[in-house]
Write a protein that holds these residues in place. Structure first.
Motif, mmCIF file in Angstrom:
data_model
loop_
_atom_site.group_PDB
_atom_site.id
_atom_site.type_symbol
_atom_site.label_atom_id
_atom_site.label_comp_id
_atom_site.label_asym_id
_atom_site.label_seq_id
_atom_site.Cartn_x
_atom_site.Cartn_y
_atom_site.Cartn_z
ATOM 1 N N TRP A 82 0.392 -1.278 -0.211
ATOM 2 C CA TRP A 82 0.040 -0.031 0.179
ATOM 3 C C TRP A 82 0.729 1.240 -0.338
ATOM 4 O O TRP A 82 1.058 2.098 -0.967
ATOM 5 N N HIS A 83 1.328 1.749 1.315
ATOM 6 C CA HIS A 83 2.162 3.075 1.154
ATOM 7 C C HIS A 83 2.801 2.061 2.552
ATOM 8 O O HIS A 83 2.699 2.066 3.195
ATOM 9 N N PRO A 84 4.503 3.261 2.973
ATOM 10 C CA PRO A 84 5.215 3.009 3.500
ATOM 11 C C PRO A 84 4.105 3.883 5.407
ATOM 12 O O PRO A 84 4.666 3.212 6.536
ATOM 13 N N VAL A 85 3.977 4.399 4.805
ATOM 14 C CA VAL A 85 3.357 5.297 6.406
ATOM 15 C C VAL A 85 2.321 4.192 6.786
ATOM 16 O O VAL A 85 1.601 4.138 7.852
ATOM 17 N N ALA A 86 1.154 2.654 5.764
ATOM 18 C CA ALA A 86 0.410 2.464 6.440
ATOM 19 C C ALA A 86 1.134 1.215 7.940
ATOM 20 O O ALA A 86 0.253 1.120 8.394
ATOM 21 N N GLY A 87 1.769 0.519 7.138
ATOM 22 C CA GLY A 87 2.721 -0.181 8.324
ATOM 23 C C GLY A 87 3.054 0.618 9.721
ATOM 24 O O GLY A 87 2.208 -0.048 10.642
ATOM 25 N N LEU A 88 3.751 1.672 9.540
ATOM 26 C CA LEU A 88 3.292 2.342 10.966
ATOM 27 C C LEU A 88 2.122 3.280 11.648
ATOM 28 O O LEU A 88 2.098 3.152 13.092
ATOM 29 N N SER A 89 1.108 3.417 10.386
ATOM 30 C CA SER A 89 -0.322 3.422 10.859
ATOM 31 C C SER A 89 -1.070 2.801 11.726
ATOM 32 O O SER A 89 -1.202 2.214 12.602
ATOM 33 N N ALA A 90 -0.876 1.012 11.274
ATOM 34 C CA ALA A 90 -0.870 0.191 11.678
ATOM 35 C C ALA A 90 -0.500 0.072 13.496
ATOM 36 O O ALA A 90 -1.254 -0.346 13.973
ATOM 37 N N ALA A 91 0.594 0.528 13.732
ATOM 38 C CA ALA A 91 1.638 0.220 14.818
ATOM 39 C C ALA A 91 0.688 1.135 15.149
ATOM 40 O O ALA A 91 0.467 1.108 16.900
ATOM 41 N N LEU A 92 0.353 2.273 14.668
ATOM 42 C CA LEU A 92 -0.349 3.711 16.037
ATOM 43 C C LEU A 92 -1.395 3.397 16.802
ATOM 44 O O LEU A 92 -1.461 3.346 17.402
ATOM 45 N N LEU A 93 -2.111 2.560 15.568
ATOM 46 C CA LEU A 93 -3.800 2.209 16.425
ATOM 47 C C LEU A 93 -3.502 1.170 17.153
ATOM 48 O O LEU A 93 -4.153 1.386 18.172
ATOM 49 N N THR A 94 -3.107 -0.019 16.599
ATOM 50 C CA THR A 94 -2.957 -1.399 17.578
ATOM 51 C C THR A 94 -2.588 -0.645 19.521
ATOM 52 O O THR A 94 -2.715 -1.283 19.996
ATOM 53 N N GLY A 95 -1.350 0.366 18.669
ATOM 54 C CA GLY A 95 -0.505 0.193 20.258
ATOM 55 C C GLY A 95 -1.675 1.398 20.836
ATOM 56 O O GLY A 95 -2.277 0.956 22.154
ATOM 57 N N LEU A 96 -1.433 2.111 20.271
ATOM 58 C CA LEU A 96 -3.348 3.375 20.743
ATOM 59 C C LEU A 96 -4.430 2.679 21.092
ATOM 60 O O LEU A 96 -4.666 2.270 22.646
ATOM 61 N N LEU A 97 -4.781 2.506 20.309
ATOM 62 C CA LEU A 97 -6.019 1.283 20.994
ATOM 63 C C LEU A 97 -6.042 -0.039 22.280
ATOM 64 O O LEU A 97 -6.573 -0.069 23.200
ATOM 65 N N GLY A 98 -5.130 -0.771 22.175
ATOM 66 C CA GLY A 98 -4.394 -1.807 22.909
ATOM 67 C C GLY A 98 -4.269 -1.335 24.381
ATOM 68 O O GLY A 98 -5.050 -1.947 25.420
ATOM 69 N N THR A 99 -3.134 -0.123 24.544
ATOM 70 C CA THR A 99 -2.799 0.290 25.338
ATOM 71 C C THR A 99 -3.978 1.445 26.223
ATOM 72 O O THR A 99 -3.979 0.707 27.924
ATOM 73 N N LEU A 100 -4.407 1.704 25.551
ATOM 74 C CA LEU A 100 -6.141 2.320 26.385
ATOM 75 C C LEU A 100 -7.185 1.584 26.552
ATOM 76 O O LEU A 100 -7.295 1.290 28.011
ATOM 77 N N TYR A 101 -7.204 0.074 26.012
ATOM 78 C CA TYR A 101 -8.337 -0.635 26.625
ATOM 79 C C TYR A 101 -7.802 -1.563 27.465
ATOM 80 O O TYR A 101 -7.922 -2.135 29.412
ATOM 81 N N LEU A 102 -5.789 -1.871 27.798
ATOM 82 C CA LEU A 102 -5.140 -2.328 28.855
ATOM 83 C C LEU A 102 -5.475 -1.578 30.226
ATOM 84 O O LEU A 102 -5.320 -2.059 30.668
ATOM 85 N N GLY A 103 -5.026 0.258 30.114
ATOM 86 C CA GLY A 103 -4.908 0.821 31.021
ATOM 87 C C GLY A 103 -6.372 0.849 31.835
ATOM 88 O O GLY A 103 -7.069 0.871 33.055
ATOM 89 N N SER A 104 -7.710 0.725 30.913
ATOM 90 C CA SER A 104 -9.188 0.542 31.710
ATOM 91 C C SER A 104 -9.705 -0.548 32.264
ATOM 92 O O SER A 104 -9.973 -0.569 33.599
ATOM 93 N N GLN A 105 -8.587 -1.392 32.422
ATOM 94 C CA GLN A 105 -9.138 -2.619 33.337
ATOM 95 C C GLN A 105 -8.354 -2.786 34.487
ATOM 96 O O GLN A 105 -7.330 -3.221 34.959
ATOM 97 N N ARG A 106 -9.157 -1.985 35.134
ATOM 98 C CA ARG A 106 -9.021 -1.442 36.780
ATOM 99 C C ARG A 106 -8.330 -2.821 38.004
ATOM 100 O O ARG A 106 -7.963 -3.244 38.852
ATOM 101 N N PRO A 107 -10.271 -2.951 37.618
ATOM 102 C CA PRO A 107 -9.883 -4.938 38.432
ATOM 103 C C PRO A 107 -8.640 -5.484 38.295
ATOM 104 O O PRO A 107 -8.925 -6.282 39.683
ATOM 105 N N THR A 108 -8.245 -6.282 37.261
ATOM 106 C CA THR A 108 -6.563 -6.439 37.462
ATOM 107 C C THR A 108 -4.904 -6.265 37.770
ATOM 108 O O THR A 108 -4.099 -6.381 37.984
#
Length: 405
Positions: free
Chosen positions: A172-198
């Motif tokens: 696709w484009h060289p930016v696409a790979g890093l954009s995927a890294a940005l998206l997975t890191g952002l969504l995954g980390t925010l969701y992990l931080g929101s899991q307060r019980p554990t």
């Protein structure tokens, strides 16, 4: 196979365990994507591998420098407060990095935002293992299984991430790979931080009074040296394997060879987690480091792709068990109030060793060829084995200072 499934199923049935472990897998993908994605992006824009390598080095160096302070802040303030801040710095900086390269900003700006990106990359692996330690406190056999599961997740990340970022960047484009890294890191980390019980409880009181529990440096320092040496071994072996495949006239086989290496480690990690070990983790670290050293010894004498694939697959069996034992020993000796920091020290050691290993391996490849460069990995294995032998025979957890109410 039934016993293995039962062992992993038992730990994943704990409330919230499957959720934070799966989230950690997604949030960890940038670890294996950003470095390679930066090289592809910068080289495509500038035509210079030197600038691409320097940009990636700025990212990796900053990540190594800030991982330990980040771990200390997480122990003090908690994952739910620190992770959203870290991932915000990471996401904004990575977006600026892509923009700076595509807009041909001055190269020093690119280096700066690359460093900010590395500094902000959340210590997700350490956070997930700290959650397991909190959830399975007093259950060492099940914690061993959980750490083995995370080692398998790490291997999956390092198999999947490079394929994903390369495919997106080239198709696709060289930016696409890093954009995927940005998206997975952002969504995954925010969701992990929101899991307060554990989430492990923060430990701010002792820090504020200046009486933090001590770090068991007598154990942590040798483990850090083992980790750095193994990182050097990995970095040198990866570069050398690519060069070996090219020398054999099958450049495309490099990915297959490295996948076999990772597959051996992944399989060994699965087996390790299903076994109830009688020997302590300090013994397993010593044996595993020696195993890594021995596994590297024959590689300089292999002369064909099939033989190298078989040797790397077997060599992979020493990786995950050694890293699992290293984390288990860290968990057993580092007080809870500094556990994320202690684990970050070990993981930083691995990351810090990769770049020197790749650099030294590349120098030897240019001068003497790929086979000789495998001796760099062997030398790193020797250092890891020697450092492991200096571990205390009976490591003892540092006694936490009472924090009061």
């Amino acid at each position: 196979m039934t016993a293995m499934s039962s062992s992993y199923g038992r730990v994943l049935r704990y409330p919230g365990a499957l959720r934070f472990s799966a989230t950690g897998l997604v949030a960890r993908l940038p670890i294996s994507m950003v470095g390679l994605g930066v090289v592809i992006l910068v080289e495509n824009a500038t035509g210079s591998y030197a600038q691409a390598g320097a940009t990636a080095a700025a990212y990796l160096l900053a990540n190594a420098l800030f991982a330990i302070p980040q771990g200390r802040w997480i122990d003090r303030f908690g994952q739910s407060r620190v992770l959203p801040l870290a991932i915000t710095v990471y996401a904004v900086s990575l977006a600026l990095l892509m923009w700076s390269v595509e807009s041909s900003w001055p190269i020093w700006v690119t280096y700066l935002v690359a460093a900010l990106t590395g500094a902000g990359l959340p210590a997700v692996g350490s956070c997930v293992r700290a959650r397991w330690s909190h959830l399975l406190h007093g259950r060492p056999a099940q914690l061993q299984t959980a750490f083995a599961l995370e080692a398998v997740v790490d291997e999956s990340v390092f198999i999947t991430g490079p394929i994903l970022v390369t495919t997106l960047a080239t198709a696709w484009h060289p930016v696409a790979g890093l954009s995927a890294a940005l998206l997975t890191g952002l969504l995954g980390t925010l969701y992990l931080g929101s899991q307060r019980p554990t989430e492990p409880p923060p430990h701010p009181r002792a820090v504020e009074r200046g009486d933090r529990p001590g770090m068991p440096w007598r154990t942590v320092v040798p483990l850090a040296f083992v980790a750095a040496a193994l990182g050097t071994l990995f970095g040198a072996a990866e570069v050398t394997t690519v060069a070996f495949a090219e020398e054999q006239g099958h450049t495309g086989a490099a990915g297959f060879l490295l996948a076999l290496w990772a597959a051996g480690s992944l399989l060994a990690g699965l087996i390790t987690g299903a076994i109830h070990w009688r020997r302590g983790p300090e013994v397993r670290v010593r044996l595993g480091a020696v195993g890594m050293m021995v596994a590297m010894a024959p590689l300089a004498f292999v002369g064909s792709i099939p033989a190298m694939g078989a040797m790397l697959f077997v060599a992979g069996f020493a990786i995950a068990p050694t890293l699992i034992a290293t984390m288990a020993l860290t968990e057993q000796t580092v007080p809870a109030g500094r556990l994320t920091e202690g684990m970050a020290i070990i993981q930083t050691g691995i990351v810090a060793g990769v770049a020197p290993g790749a650099t030294i391996g590349g120098i030897v490849i240019d001068a003497h060829g790929a086979s000789a460069a495998y001796l760099v990995s062997l030398a790193a294995g020797v250092v890891a084995a020697l450092a492991a032998q200096t571990l205390p025979r009976r490591p003892i957890r540092t006694t936490p200072v009472p924090t009061g109410s």
